[in-house]
Motif scaffolding. Structure first.
Motif, PDB file in Angstrom:
ATOM      1  N   ASP A   1       1.435  11.861  -1.866  1.00  0.00           N
ATOM      2  CA  ASP A   1       1.003  10.651  -1.169  1.00  0.00           C
ATOM      3  C   ASP A   1      -0.495  10.487  -1.385  1.00  0.00           C
ATOM      4  O   ASP A   1      -1.177  11.404  -1.883  1.00  0.00           O
ATOM      5  N   ALA A   2      -1.013   9.336  -1.011  1.00  0.00           N
ATOM      6  CA  ALA A   2      -2.441   9.053  -1.184  1.00  0.00           C
ATOM      7  C   ALA A   2      -2.904   8.107  -0.105  1.00  0.00           C
ATOM      8  O   ALA A   2      -2.121   7.323   0.439  1.00  0.00           O
TER       9      ALA A   2
ATOM     10  N   VAL B   1      -5.813   5.074   0.600  1.00  0.00           N
ATOM     11  CA  VAL B   1      -6.734   4.155  -0.055  1.00  0.00           C
ATOM     12  C   VAL B   1      -8.087   4.269   0.643  1.00  0.00           C
ATOM     13  O   VAL B   1      -8.174   4.184   1.879  1.00  0.00           O
TER      14      VAL B   1
ATOM     15  N   SER C   1     -13.490   9.540  -0.057  1.00  0.00           N
ATOM     16  CA  SER C   1     -12.413  10.453  -0.416  1.00  0.00           C
ATOM     17  C   SER C   1     -12.850  11.907  -0.281  1.00  0.00           C
ATOM     18  O   SER C   1     -12.114  12.751   0.242  1.00  0.00           O
TER      19      SER C   1
ATOM     20  N   GLU D   1       0.826  -1.203   0.000  1.00  0.00           N
ATOM     21  CA  GLU D   1       0.000   0.000   0.000  1.00  0.00           C
ATOM     22  C   GLU D   1       0.862   1.255   0.000  1.00  0.00           C
ATOM     23  O   GLU D   1       0.608   2.205  -0.756  1.00  0.00           O
TER      24      GLU D   1
ATOM     25  N   THR E   1       0.588   3.820  -3.141  1.00  0.00           N
ATOM     26  CA  THR E   1      -0.030   5.132  -2.966  1.00  0.00           C
ATOM     27  C   THR E   1       0.932   6.252  -3.336  1.00  0.00           C
ATOM     28  O   THR E   1       0.535   7.242  -3.962  1.00  0.00           O
ATOM     29  N   ARG E   2       2.180   6.105  -3.010  1.00  0.00           N
ATOM     30  CA  ARG E   2       3.137   7.159  -3.354  1.00  0.00           C
ATOM     31  C   ARG E   2       3.388   7.210  -4.864  1.00  0.00           C
ATOM     32  O   ARG E   2       3.512   8.298  -5.443  1.00  0.00           O
TER      33      ARG E   2
ATOM     34  N   ARG F   1      -3.690   6.407   8.450  1.00  0.00           N
ATOM     35  CA  ARG F   1      -3.884   6.272   7.010  1.00  0.00           C
ATOM     36  C   ARG F   1      -5.351   6.181   6.624  1.00  0.00           C
ATOM     37  O   ARG F   1      -5.677   6.006   5.446  1.00  0.00           O
TER      38      ARG F   1
ATOM     39  N   THR G   1      -5.699  11.677  -3.047  1.00  0.00           N
ATOM     40  CA  THR G   1      -4.299  12.012  -3.250  1.00  0.00           C
ATOM     41  C   THR G   1      -4.041  13.460  -2.845  1.00  0.00           C
ATOM     42  O   THR G   1      -4.918  14.318  -2.946  1.00  0.00           O
TER      43      THR G   1
ATOM     44  N   LEU H   1      -9.071   6.408  -4.023  1.00  0.00           N
ATOM     45  CA  LEU H   1      -7.891   7.103  -3.523  1.00  0.00           C
ATOM     46  C   LEU H   1      -8.255   8.540  -3.172  1.00  0.00           C
ATOM     47  O   LEU H   1      -9.107   9.155  -3.833  1.00  0.00           O
TER      48      LEU H   1
ATOM     49  N   ALA I   1       0.173   8.722  -6.452  1.00  0.00           N
ATOM     50  CA  ALA I   1       0.046  10.144  -6.114  1.00  0.00           C
ATOM     51  C   ALA I   1       1.004  10.990  -6.951  1.00  0.00           C
ATOM     52  O   ALA I   1       0.675  12.106  -7.367  1.00  0.00           O
TER      53      ALA I   1
ATOM     54  N   ALA J   1      -5.120  -2.274  -1.947  1.00  0.00           N
ATOM     55  CA  ALA J   1      -4.009  -1.907  -2.817  1.00  0.00           C
ATOM     56  C   ALA J   1      -3.483  -3.106  -3.602  1.00  0.00           C
ATOM     57  O   ALA J   1      -2.911  -2.936  -4.688  1.00  0.00           O
TER      58      ALA J   1
END
Length: 468
Positions: free
Chosen positions: A156-157, A159, A166, A137, A141-142, A344, A311, A309, A145, A354
């Motif tokens: 960054d992001a 989930v 979101s 994850e 996510t990085r 997170r 972000t 996501l 993003a 993820a």
């Protein structure tokens, strides 16, 4: 466990999905599930079951029987019966005539990866429950993003379960930066989750700016900003649910930049992944200027639900979500190097969503995913041209992404609504509805990259026959 004298020994516990024996226990069950999916789809014989809600409910009730029977029927019978009933009663987005909503057919590789996640059942609320899953994850996510915020200092992001969560997180983070007097400004075309999130978070009622042409007009937004005091979060949309339209993002970002106390959040749940496509990326100019961004991969990313996501261009913007619970992220554990996962998400127990995304990206690569995006958007253009050339239909406008609005030329709104429900009741097609320019329109949202020109012809012919 030892049986009492004169009694039968208790049965062994049922097999688990994980552990060394898990794969062997799953293999025959998967055969049963796959057979039931096949027989259920054959029994359905179309994009959704015929007969309407009452008929479907009656069939499910008959299949389910006693929800908690005194004695079980066994794994294979339970799976065979209920998976067949689910498939026979499904609105299957893999059918080309199931095209109402932002409800995509998931890729087989993503569904298979999700099976592995279900079998191992990691929970991403502490590292000791999800060592490898938490690393997947963090890396995913990085990387994603950075695609959306290429100029951000530390993209960054998070989930999420989708656009609704979101958007709520985006408003929450903005509230924590600016305080409870934050005003949320959004177009009337915005997703309903935006004003709802303002309500849930105790913010002042969100202010809606009219969007008579379907998108947020900069002059109207400027007027609303001029009459709004205090901090403001402007929410723009890149892919509306009704027509797939994209707000003029650069102009909106310019207006936000003119105020020190205004920020921009973009709900790109539908259109965000267009940024990967060189052909369609120009439609999203200005996307990288958002302070936060909503993206869904269970729309134009072909993932099983859920795959959302949020972000941000800088991971520091996520700091307000930090939270400490000694049994999950004790301070000394964190100081000793165990990753802190509790900040997170607002959720505690979290699935490793993820994994399926990472498996899809590794399987297809950038070029494979872009091919699916471009092909799907091209299908929408093909359908629009087909309808525009047909004297029996009126096309609202060429599609921006993959949503096509149209209507039978000689039908009024009531007739159109009845036509849609008739097709649903008969199980012949699943089309959505949207209101634009003061009229009701049928909506075809094409998200199935396996759809062919023949399928489009079939849809038009079906509608033509239903409107005579």
């Amino acid at each position: 466990m030892t049986a009492l004298p004169g009694t039968r020994p208790p049965p062994p516990p049922p097999p688990l999905a994980g552990g060394h024996a898990g794969p062997d226990a799953l293999r025959p069950l998967l055969d049963t599930v796959l057979d039931a999916l096949r027989t259920g789809a054959a029994a359905r014989r179309g994009p959704l079951p015929a007969g309407g809600p009452d008929t479907t409910t009656a069939r499910v009730r008959a299949a389910l029987g006693d929800v908690l029977p005194a004695h079980g029927t066994g794994d294979h019978e339970a799976l065979r019966t209920l998976v067949h009933a689910l498939a026979a009663g499904a609105a299957d987005p893999a059918d080309p005539l199931c095209a109402a909503h932002l409800h995509c057919p998931p890729l087989a590789v993503a569904a298979a990866a999700d099976l592995a996640a279900n079998a191992l059942n990691p929970s991403l609320d502490s590292w000791d429950q999800a060592p490898a899953a938490s690393a997947v994850e963090a890396l995913l996510t990085r990387a994603l993003a950075a695609e959306f915020h290429p100029r951000g200092p530390d993209p960054d992001a998070l989930v999420t379960t989708g656009g609704t969560e979101s958007n709520q997180l985006a408003l929450l983070l903005a509230r924590e930066r600016h305080g409870p007097a934050l005003t949320v400004l959004h177009g009337a075309n915005a997703h309903h989750s935006v004003p709802r999130a303002a309500w849930l978070l105790g913010l002042p009622p969100a202010m809606s700016v009219p969007t008579p042409t379907g998108t947020l007009h900069p002059a109207d937004l400027a007027e609303a900003l001029a009459t709004t005091t205090g901090p403001v979060l402007v929410t723009a949309t890149a892919g509306t649910t009704d027509a797939g339209l994209i707000d003029p993002l650069p102009e909106i970002a310019d207006l936000c930049d003119r105020r020190d106390d205004a920020e921009l959040h973009i709900d790109a749940a539908y259109g965000g992944l267009l940024t990967l496509s060189p052909r369609h990326r120009p439609k999203l100019a200005g996307l990288d200027r958002a302070r936060s961004l909503t993206v869904d991969l269970h729309k134009l990313g072909w993932q099983p639900v859920a795959a959302g996501l949020l972000t941000v261009p800088d991971a520091a913007l996520l700091a307000p979500l930090a939270h400490q619970a000694d049994y999950l992220n004790a301070t000394d554990d964190t100081e000793a190097g165990l990753p802190d996962l509790l900040g997170r998400s607002l959720r505690t127990t979290r699935r490793p969503d993820a994994l399926k995304i990472a498996a899809t990206l590794r399987s297809l690569g950038r070029d494979g995913l872009v091919h699916l995006i471009d092909r799907t958007c091209a299908l929408a253009q093909d359908l629009a041209r087909l309808l525009d050339a047909h004297p029996g239909f009126e096309l609202h406008a060429p599609p921006t992404i993959s949503t096509v609005l149209f209507r039978p030329a000689r039908a009024d709104d009531e007739q159109l609504a009845t036509l849609r429900r008739t097709l649903l009741h008969e199980g012949r097609a699943v089309l959505g509805r949207a209101r634009a320019d003061g009229r009701l329109w049928l909506k075809a949202t094409l998200l199935n990259p396996h759809t062919t020109a023949r399928d489009l012809d079939t849809l038009v012919a079906l509608l033509e026959g239903s409107t005579r």
